[in-house]
Write a protein that holds these residues in place. Structure first.
Motif, mmCIF file in Angstrom:
data_model
loop_
_atom_site.group_PDB
_atom_site.id
_atom_site.type_symbol
_atom_site.label_atom_id
_atom_site.label_comp_id
_atom_site.label_asym_id
_atom_site.label_seq_id
_atom_site.Cartn_x
_atom_site.Cartn_y
_atom_site.Cartn_z
ATOM 1 N N UNK A 96 90.102 80.116 -27.600
ATOM 2 C CA UNK A 96 89.435 80.019 -26.302
ATOM 3 C C UNK A 96 89.603 78.630 -25.717
ATOM 4 N N UNK A 97 89.448 77.625 -26.566
ATOM 5 C CA UNK A 97 89.593 76.243 -26.094
ATOM 6 C C UNK A 97 90.991 76.010 -25.530
ATOM 7 N N UNK A 98 92.000 76.407 -26.270
ATOM 8 C CA UNK A 98 93.386 76.138 -25.865
ATOM 9 C C UNK A 98 93.843 76.998 -24.684
ATOM 10 N N UNK A 99 93.448 78.268 -24.667
ATOM 11 C CA UNK A 99 93.956 79.179 -23.627
ATOM 12 C C UNK A 99 93.140 79.140 -22.343
ATOM 13 N N UNK A 102 90.698 74.065 -22.073
ATOM 14 C CA UNK A 102 91.285 72.732 -22.006
ATOM 15 C C UNK A 102 92.048 72.515 -20.701
ATOM 16 N N UNK A 103 91.699 71.436 -19.998
ATOM 17 C CA UNK A 103 92.370 71.073 -18.754
ATOM 18 C C UNK A 103 91.871 71.796 -17.523
ATOM 19 N N UNK A 104 90.950 72.744 -17.705
ATOM 20 C CA UNK A 104 90.424 73.502 -16.561
ATOM 21 C C UNK A 104 89.331 72.697 -15.853
ATOM 22 N N UNK A 130 83.828 69.034 -12.853
ATOM 23 C CA UNK A 130 84.256 68.351 -14.073
ATOM 24 C C UNK A 130 85.594 68.917 -14.532
ATOM 25 N N UNK A 131 86.240 68.179 -15.419
ATOM 26 C CA UNK A 131 87.453 68.672 -16.070
ATOM 27 C C UNK A 131 87.158 68.745 -17.568
#
Length: 183
Positions: A96-99, A102-104, A130-131
């Motif tokens: 979930x973090x990677x897909x 992260x970066x959203x 926020x990012x």
């Protein structure tokens, strides 16, 4: 002076950074509302609560706990600004973090109620964008069991995996490998 003079003069949220803790990734989202007291008298604050909140990134919203921890000053002195802090913790797995995270970017809106002593409640709403970040050193250690199979065709000890990944370009190479693994 009864507290109705209070003015919200600012609102900001941190960029939450996910770190590996106790078997999952967590990130603390901290938002601060800045409230100005234009009167010359101190205004005592009885309570402050989050009435309603929203996050426009559905994955981040689902990863946050339901309750916010709110900290506020007991009083806001005359002609000064008080800070109200609202905190919440997000929980996510590696995929979930990677897909999805992260970066959203995520828009955060918090409506809170300030209850001054001997006065009517005041409602303020703050909004910030926020990012979402992550600690890449945690990621290196977490996916270390998956990466050797891709790089070497066999599993090796975790410290060796971390060293191999770092020697081949660290987080940048690792991010490409993880992107390939997660599709």
């Amino acid at each position: 002076m009864n507290g109705s003079e209070l003015k919200r003069v600012g609102f900001e949220c941190n960029d939450p950074e996910f770190n590996w803790k106790r078997g999952e990734y967590t990130a603390t989202l901290v938002c601060k509302a800045f409230v100005y007291n234009p009167s010359q008298n101190n205004i005592e604050i009885s309570t402050v609560s989050v009435k309603r909140w929203s996050v426009d990134n559905p994955t981040l919203k689902d990863s946050l706990e339901h309750a916010w921890v709110v900290k506020h000053p007991d009083a806001i002195k005359g002609s000064e600004t008080g800070v109200i802090t609202s905190e919440n913790t997000a929980h996510a797995g590696l995929t979930t973090l990677e897909k999805d995270l992260f970066g959203a970017y995520a828009g955060i809106s918090i409506e809170y109620v300030i209850s001054p002593q001997n006065s009517t409640d005041l409602t303020f709403t703050g909004f910030d964008t926020t990012i979402i970040k992550q600690d890449d050193s945690d990621l290196i250690l977490n996916v270390g069991v998956i990466v050797p199979t891709v790089l070497l065709g066999e599993v090796v000890e975790l410290p060796t995996v971390a060293r191999i990944i770092w020697d081949f370009g660290g987080p940048i190479v690792l991010r490409k490998i993880v992107d390939e693994l997660l599709g």
